[in-house]
Write an enzyme that holds these catalytic residues in place. Structure first.
Site, PDB file in Angstrom:
ATOM      1  CG  ASN A 105      22.998 -24.047   5.560  1.00  0.00           C
ATOM      2  OD1 ASN A 105      22.116 -23.408   5.003  1.00  0.00           O
ATOM      3  ND2 ASN A 105      23.904 -23.484   6.338  1.00  0.00           N
ATOM      4  CG  HIS A 116      29.514 -16.919   2.187  1.00  0.00           C
ATOM      5  ND1 HIS A 116      30.677 -17.341   2.796  1.00  0.00           N
ATOM      6  CD2 HIS A 116      28.527 -17.069   3.098  1.00  0.00           C
ATOM      7  CE1 HIS A 116      30.389 -17.749   4.020  1.00  0.00           C
ATOM      8  NE2 HIS A 116      29.097 -17.592   4.233  1.00  0.00           N
ATOM      9  CB  SER A 165      24.238 -18.284   1.096  1.00  0.00           C
ATOM     10  OG  SER A 165      24.746 -16.991   1.306  1.00  0.00           O
ATOM     11  CG  ASP A 179      30.781 -21.066  -2.682  1.00  0.00           C
ATOM     12  OD1 ASP A 179      30.224 -22.168  -2.494  1.00  0.00           O
ATOM     13  OD2 ASP A 179      31.143 -20.322  -1.755  1.00  0.00           O
ATOM     14  CG  HIS A 239      23.834 -22.498  -0.052  1.00  0.00           C
ATOM     15  ND1 HIS A 239      23.382 -22.847   1.203  1.00  0.00           N
ATOM     16  CD2 HIS A 239      24.826 -21.585   0.142  1.00  0.00           C
ATOM     17  CE1 HIS A 239      24.049 -22.150   2.113  1.00  0.00           C
ATOM     18  NE2 HIS A 239      24.933 -21.381   1.496  1.00  0.00           N
TER      19      HIS A 239
HETATM   20  C1  LIG Z   1      28.131 -19.616  -0.341  1.00  0.00           C
HETATM   21  C2  LIG Z   1      28.913 -20.126   0.827  1.00  0.00           C
HETATM   22  N1  LIG Z   1      30.207 -20.427   0.647  1.00  0.00           N
HETATM   23  C3  LIG Z   1      30.956 -20.898   1.647  1.00  0.00           C
HETATM   24  C4  LIG Z   1      30.434 -21.080   2.892  1.00  0.00           C
HETATM   25  C5  LIG Z   1      31.300 -21.593   3.987  1.00  0.00           C
HETATM   26  O1  LIG Z   1      31.118 -22.967   4.130  1.00  0.00           O
HETATM   27  P1  LIG Z   1      31.509 -23.683   5.486  1.00  0.00           P
HETATM   28  O2  LIG Z   1      30.341 -23.566   6.398  1.00  0.00           O
HETATM   29  O3  LIG Z   1      31.822 -25.075   5.079  1.00  0.00           O
HETATM   30  O4  LIG Z   1      32.714 -22.968   6.010  1.00  0.00           O
HETATM   31  C6  LIG Z   1      29.098 -20.790   3.139  1.00  0.00           C
HETATM   32  C7  LIG Z   1      28.531 -20.999   4.489  1.00  0.00           C
HETATM   33  O5  LIG Z   1      27.497 -20.616   4.864  1.00  0.00           O
HETATM   34  C8  LIG Z   1      28.315 -20.296   2.075  1.00  0.00           C
HETATM   35  O6  LIG Z   1      27.028 -19.985   2.255  1.00  0.00           O
END
Ligand SMILES: Cc1ncc(COP(=O)(O)O)c(C=O)c1O
Length: 373
Positions: free
Chosen positions: A47, A133, A177, A202, A205
């Site tokens: 990512n 997610h 994601s 959120d 991405h």
């Molecule tokens: C949509 C989404 N939110 C939150 C997260 C979590 O982020 P972090 O890797 O900073 O814990 C991810 C991680 O893949 C994600 O894809």
């Protein structure tokens, strides 16, 4: 049954289902590295969308901060763990997002847990997109609120769930994601405004958008670990909400503050993102995306192959060509929708993207249904 026998049985069941996972070390920096057996590979599954994990200014900022403040913060923010770099980063994030305040968490996962548990209670209905997610799903579970899952980006379904709710939260990713598709931002905001619901978005991405209008009752969840090349998460929005989170979000209060070096790295990365160089990096990423999957809006290209075995075979086939794209299987995606989640980065060279494209073309020729719409 002993605990050891139970653990072995559970592991066996995961193996039998074709869902056993192992950690694979990639020794390198950015998308290039070598596997444990010495094979050189290019990763197309990270990512690190803008390649900022290896940007010289980002690395230098982390090194300086570690030299000045040490390797760790030593305690939670509200005790003695807050350093000037934490507050500076929060101000910069709030300004970037065009909102009053931002609050750091140790990860994006912790940010989602924090916001949903701090705002949810049994009188609240949380409406969550079915493809959200795991961190949002777990946040909903922990919130002790009533939870309703709406069909993926189905605003009529969402609207119908909200009719009977007095106090509601709607939570969605802006870019999903595992599929790389986007939520209809303006329409989501409109439903929430009409129904008086709080919108939590959120943007983990959202490196290439979509743009989120920060006015009104919207809370933005972000991560420092993807386009910003570091680690950590944040929630940004109007002051009353963020101040409440600072006092109530357990995943903020009861954990050690982010290491200063990670904050400094994220702050340096944010400066790059907001500069002409950042615009150029996004332009480069868009050009890569246009080559691999014309018309798509996010640098996530799902190659859905269905069953576990087929997906792992395709992943091995790519690996034999020096391309690292691990298979994604349940519970990350629903059963029957195993996939290669191909991601692009501005750090990829044109030659690497051409190599990926040639390999994907061969895959799509043999499995036409796997080509993303
Ligand atoms: C949509 C989404 N939110 C939150 C997260 C979590 O982020 P972090 O890797 O900073 O814990 C991810 C991680 O893949 C994600 O894809």
């Amino acid at each position: 049954m002993t605990w050891r026998a139970w653990a072995e049985d559970e592991a066996c069941a995961i193996r039998r289902a074709g869902r056993w996972r192992t950690v694979r070390d990639l020794d390198g920096r950015g998308p290039r590295g070598t596997l444990a057996d010495g094979r050189p590979v290019v990763s197309f599954a990270s990512n690190d969308y803008l390649g900022l994990t290896s940007h010289p200014a980002v690395i230098a900022a982390a090194q300086d901060a570690a030299g000045r403040w040490g390797a760790g913060a030593g305690s939670a923010r509200l005790i003695t763990g807050s350093r000037p770099i934490h507050s500076r980063l929060e101000s910069a994030l709030a300004e970037w997002k065009g909102v009053e305040q931002a609050l750091l968490f140790s990860s994006g996962f912790a940010a989602n847990l924090g916001v949903l548990t701090a705002l949810g209670d049994p009188d609240v209905l949380v409406c969550s997109d079915e493809r959200n997610h795991a961190s949002i799903i777990d946040g909903c579970r922990l919130a002790r609120a009533r939870v309703a899952v709406y069909r993926h980006v189905d605003l009529d379904h969402l609207d119908s769930l909200l009719t009977a709710a007095e106090r509601a939260i709607v939570v969605s990713e802006t870019v999903f994601s595992m599929d790389g598709d986007t939520a209809p931002m303006a329409e989501l905001a409109d439903v929430c405004r009409r129904r008086g619901a709080l919108l939590v978005l959120d943007e983990a991405h959202g490196v290439l958008g979509p743009y989120v209008d920060p006015s009104g009752d919207v809370l933005l969840v972000g991560t420092l670990s993807k386009a910003l090349g570091s680690v950590g998460g944040f929630v940004a929005g109007p002051a009353p909400f963020v101040e409440l989170l600072r006092n109530r979000a357990r995943s903020f209060i009861f954990t050690t503050a982010m290491p200063p070096a990670d904050c400094a790295a994220a702050l340096a990365a944010l400066c790059v993102v907001r500069s002409a160089e950042g615009e150029a990096l996004r332009g480069r990423l868009r050009r890569h995306l246009e080559l691999v999957a014309p018309g798509r809006r996010a640098p996530i290209v799902p190659v859905v192959l269905g069953e576990e075995e087929r997906t792992l075979e395709a992943s091995e086939w790519l690996l034999a060509r020096g391309l690292l794209v691990p298979g994604i299987r349940p519970p990350t995606v629903p059963p029957g929708s195993c996939r290669l989640r191909v991601t692009l980065s501005a750090a990829h060279t044109d030659e690497e993207v051409s190599r990926l494209l040639a390999a994907l073309d061969a895959l799509w020729t043999s499995q036409p249904n796997a080509r993303p719409a």
